[in-house]
Structure formats: C-alpha cells, structure tokens
Design a protein around this motif. Structure first.
Motif, PDB file in Angstrom:
ATOM      1  N   ARG A  86      -7.119 -31.426 -45.411  1.00 56.33           N
ATOM      2  CA  ARG A  86      -7.529 -30.612 -46.558  1.00 56.33           C
ATOM      3  C   ARG A  86      -7.735 -29.155 -46.127  1.00 56.33           C
ATOM      4  NH1 ARG A  86      -9.945 -30.007 -51.521  1.00 56.33           N
ATOM      5  NH2 ARG A  86     -11.795 -28.695 -51.571  1.00 56.33           N
ATOM      6  N   ARG A  89      -4.382 -27.615 -45.850  1.00 56.89           N
ATOM      7  CA  ARG A  89      -3.801 -27.365 -47.172  1.00 56.89           C
ATOM      8  C   ARG A  89      -4.451 -26.144 -47.814  1.00 56.89           C
ATOM      9  NH1 ARG A  89      -4.508 -32.996 -47.651  1.00 56.89           N
ATOM     10  NH2 ARG A  89      -6.234 -32.733 -49.120  1.00 56.89           N
ATOM     11  N   ARG A  90      -5.771 -26.027 -47.691  1.00 58.56           N
ATOM     12  CA  ARG A  90      -6.495 -24.887 -48.273  1.00 58.56           C
ATOM     13  C   ARG A  90      -6.041 -23.574 -47.623  1.00 58.56           C
ATOM     14  NH1 ARG A  90     -11.140 -21.597 -48.037  1.00 58.56           N
ATOM     15  NH2 ARG A  90     -12.239 -21.500 -50.016  1.00 58.56           N
ATOM     16  N   PHE A  93      -2.653 -22.744 -48.976  1.00 62.64           N
ATOM     17  CA  PHE A  93      -2.738 -22.354 -50.378  1.00 62.64           C
ATOM     18  C   PHE A  93      -3.259 -20.929 -50.506  1.00 62.64           C
ATOM     19  CE2 PHE A  93      -4.796 -21.900 -54.470  1.00 62.64           C
ATOM     20  CZ  PHE A  93      -3.913 -22.504 -55.347  1.00 62.64           C
ATOM     21  N   MET A  94      -4.284 -20.602 -49.760  1.00 62.80           N
ATOM     22  CA  MET A  94      -4.904 -19.280 -49.864  1.00 62.80           C
ATOM     23  C   MET A  94      -3.965 -18.168 -49.372  1.00 62.80           C
ATOM     24  SD  MET A  94      -7.650 -19.912 -51.443  1.00 62.80           S
ATOM     25  CE  MET A  94      -8.821 -18.571 -51.320  1.00 62.80           C
ATOM     26  N   GLN A  96      -0.826 -18.047 -50.261  1.00 64.41           N
ATOM     27  CA  GLN A  96       0.220 -17.903 -51.270  1.00 64.41           C
ATOM     28  C   GLN A  96       0.147 -16.545 -51.953  1.00 64.41           C
ATOM     29  OE1 GLN A  96       2.706 -20.296 -51.838  1.00 64.41           O
ATOM     30  NE2 GLN A  96       1.744 -21.114 -49.985  1.00 64.41           N
ATOM     31  N   TYR A 111       3.093 -23.306 -57.770  1.00 65.32           N
ATOM     32  CA  TYR A 111       2.802 -24.007 -56.518  1.00 65.32           C
ATOM     33  C   TYR A 111       3.169 -25.470 -56.675  1.00 65.32           C
ATOM     34  CZ  TYR A 111       0.217 -25.276 -52.292  1.00 65.32           C
ATOM     35  OH  TYR A 111      -0.128 -25.721 -51.051  1.00 65.32           O
ATOM     36  N   LYS A 151      -9.336 -18.191 -56.773  1.00 65.11           N
ATOM     37  CA  LYS A 151      -8.255 -18.808 -56.001  1.00 65.11           C
ATOM     38  C   LYS A 151      -8.741 -20.079 -55.302  1.00 65.11           C
ATOM     39  CE  LYS A 151      -5.603 -14.583 -55.210  1.00 65.11           C
ATOM     40  NZ  LYS A 151      -5.107 -13.623 -54.198  1.00 65.11           N
ATOM     41  N   ALA A 152      -9.964 -20.042 -54.774  1.00 64.14           N
ATOM     42  CA  ALA A 152     -10.532 -21.228 -54.129  1.00 64.14           C
ATOM     43  C   ALA A 152     -10.730 -22.353 -55.149  1.00 64.14           C
ATOM     44  CB  ALA A 152     -11.852 -20.882 -53.453  1.00 64.14           C
ATOM     45  N   PHE A 155      -7.394 -23.866 -55.877  1.00 64.03           N
ATOM     46  CA  PHE A 155      -7.029 -24.817 -54.819  1.00 64.03           C
ATOM     47  C   PHE A 155      -7.758 -26.143 -55.015  1.00 64.03           C
ATOM     48  CE2 PHE A 155      -8.405 -26.984 -51.004  1.00 64.03           C
ATOM     49  CZ  PHE A 155      -7.181 -27.456 -50.559  1.00 64.03           C
ATOM     50  N   ASN A 156      -9.057 -26.086 -55.246  1.00 59.49           N
ATOM     51  CA  ASN A 156      -9.830 -27.316 -55.408  1.00 59.49           C
ATOM     52  C   ASN A 156      -9.294 -28.162 -56.552  1.00 59.49           C
ATOM     53  OD1 ASN A 156     -11.514 -26.735 -53.258  1.00 59.49           O
ATOM     54  ND2 ASN A 156     -13.092 -25.825 -54.532  1.00 59.49           N
ATOM     55  N   ASP A 159      -5.874 -29.559 -55.468  1.00 56.76           N
ATOM     56  CA  ASP A 159      -6.008 -30.539 -54.392  1.00 56.76           C
ATOM     57  C   ASP A 159      -6.653 -31.832 -54.882  1.00 56.76           C
ATOM     58  OD1 ASP A 159      -5.503 -30.787 -51.461  1.00 56.76           O
ATOM     59  OD2 ASP A 159      -7.636 -31.318 -51.482  1.00 56.76           O
TER      60      ASP A 159
END
Length: 180
Positions: A86, A89-90, A93-94, A96, A111, A151-152, A155-156, A159
């Motif tokens: 995870r 992945r985070r 993602f961040m 991007q 995404y 953005k976080a 992602f959450n 995900d």
C-alpha cells in the motif's frame, strides 16, 4: 524488554492489527520509528498491536515478536506485506501528474481507467474529491483543506475500492466507503 520480565505472557496474545508509522510521512521527512516492547529491536516502522486477557493494555511489537506471541507465522508477515505494498502504491499515486483545467479550476487524473477530479469549493477554502459519481468534501470526519490532502484522499478512495478489498463489495454510506 519484556521477554525476561515476570508476569508478561509469551503466548496466547490476540492480534489487533498493524500500523504503518510512515504512511503519512512525505518523501524526505523522517519516520518516527518505534522500539519493539518485547525484544527492544529499534527502528520498527510496521508496529503490530497485540492484547492478552492477562495483561493490562496493548503491546506494540515487531513482526517477529508478534508471530511468536500469537503463534502464527503467516498473518503478521502478510499484514505487513500488504502495508508495504500500500505504501508503494501511495508513493506511485502521489507522483501522478494531475491536469489542471483552467476553465473550471479543477484538477483531473485518469488513473487505471478511472477518472478522479479534485475541485476547490466556491464557498470556502475547502477541497472536494469526485470519484465514481460521488462528491466527497470530508474524509474521516474532517474537511479536506488543501490540494495535497485531496490527492491523499483520492488515493485512499481508489485504493480502498480497487486494491485493498478486491474480494469485498464496497457500499457508499453517504460519507465513506463501507465494505461488506
């Protein structure tokens, strides 16, 4: 260190979960590592939480001690592996590149075939995330107050829906995704 301490059970502990101390740490910032409460091993990023009926409170230990104390040499390692994945992945993602649309002031990201939009409120300084047809202005009971946090949150949401719970069906309860 408690392996030598009388009154601290060595077996029969119940697994509560695992915590990633570096989950919300930005690149370049230091991680506040912990020390295993059983063996004293330092610099533990993934802290396993255990409880025992004959011990007051919970204990915070590393993966090896957790495995010994709950007599399970698979689940703690698997839980830690999932958190490591995870975190990766985070991180990806961040990184991007979000597109800024000057006509709306929104940020968009495509995404893995999904569109995510981040927009600034017209009424205050808060931000919102639009994903899967839902608008989210709060996350975990808190307002989204800046672009980075938005953005976080994006992602959450992504995900939780696509990566962490592939076998579990999500349900939107009006404020967050709930899994059954």
């Amino acid at each position: 260190m408690r392996w030598d301490k009388a009154g601290v059970p060595h077996k029969g502990w119940q697994y509560i979960g695992v915590e990633d101390l570096g989950e919300y740490v930005e690149a370049g910032e230091p991680i506040n590592y912990e020390q295993c409460e059983m063996c004293g091993n330092e610099k533990i990023r993934y802290v396993h939480l255990l409880e025992h009926p004959d011990y007051h409170g919970e204990i915070r230990v590393g993966c090896v001690c957790a495995s010994k104390m709950i007599d399970d040499y698979i689940d703690p390692k698997e839980s830690e592996r999932e958190l490591r994945n995870r975190a990766n992945r985070r991180k990806n993602f961040m990184k991007q590149e979000w597109r800024f649309k000057s006509d709306t002031g929104n940020y968009t990201l495509r995404y893995k075939g999904n569109y995510i939009t981040i927009m600034k409120s017209k009424f205050n300084s808060n931000w919102g995330v639009i994903f899967k047809g839902k608008q989210l202005w709060k996350y975990n009971g808190r307002r989204i107050t800046d672009l980075h946090t938005a953005k976080a949150v994006a992602f959450n949401l992504f995900d939780e829906l696509y990566e962490s719970h592939e076998q579990i069906q999500p349900h939107w309860d009006g404020e967050r995704w709930v899994y059954y």
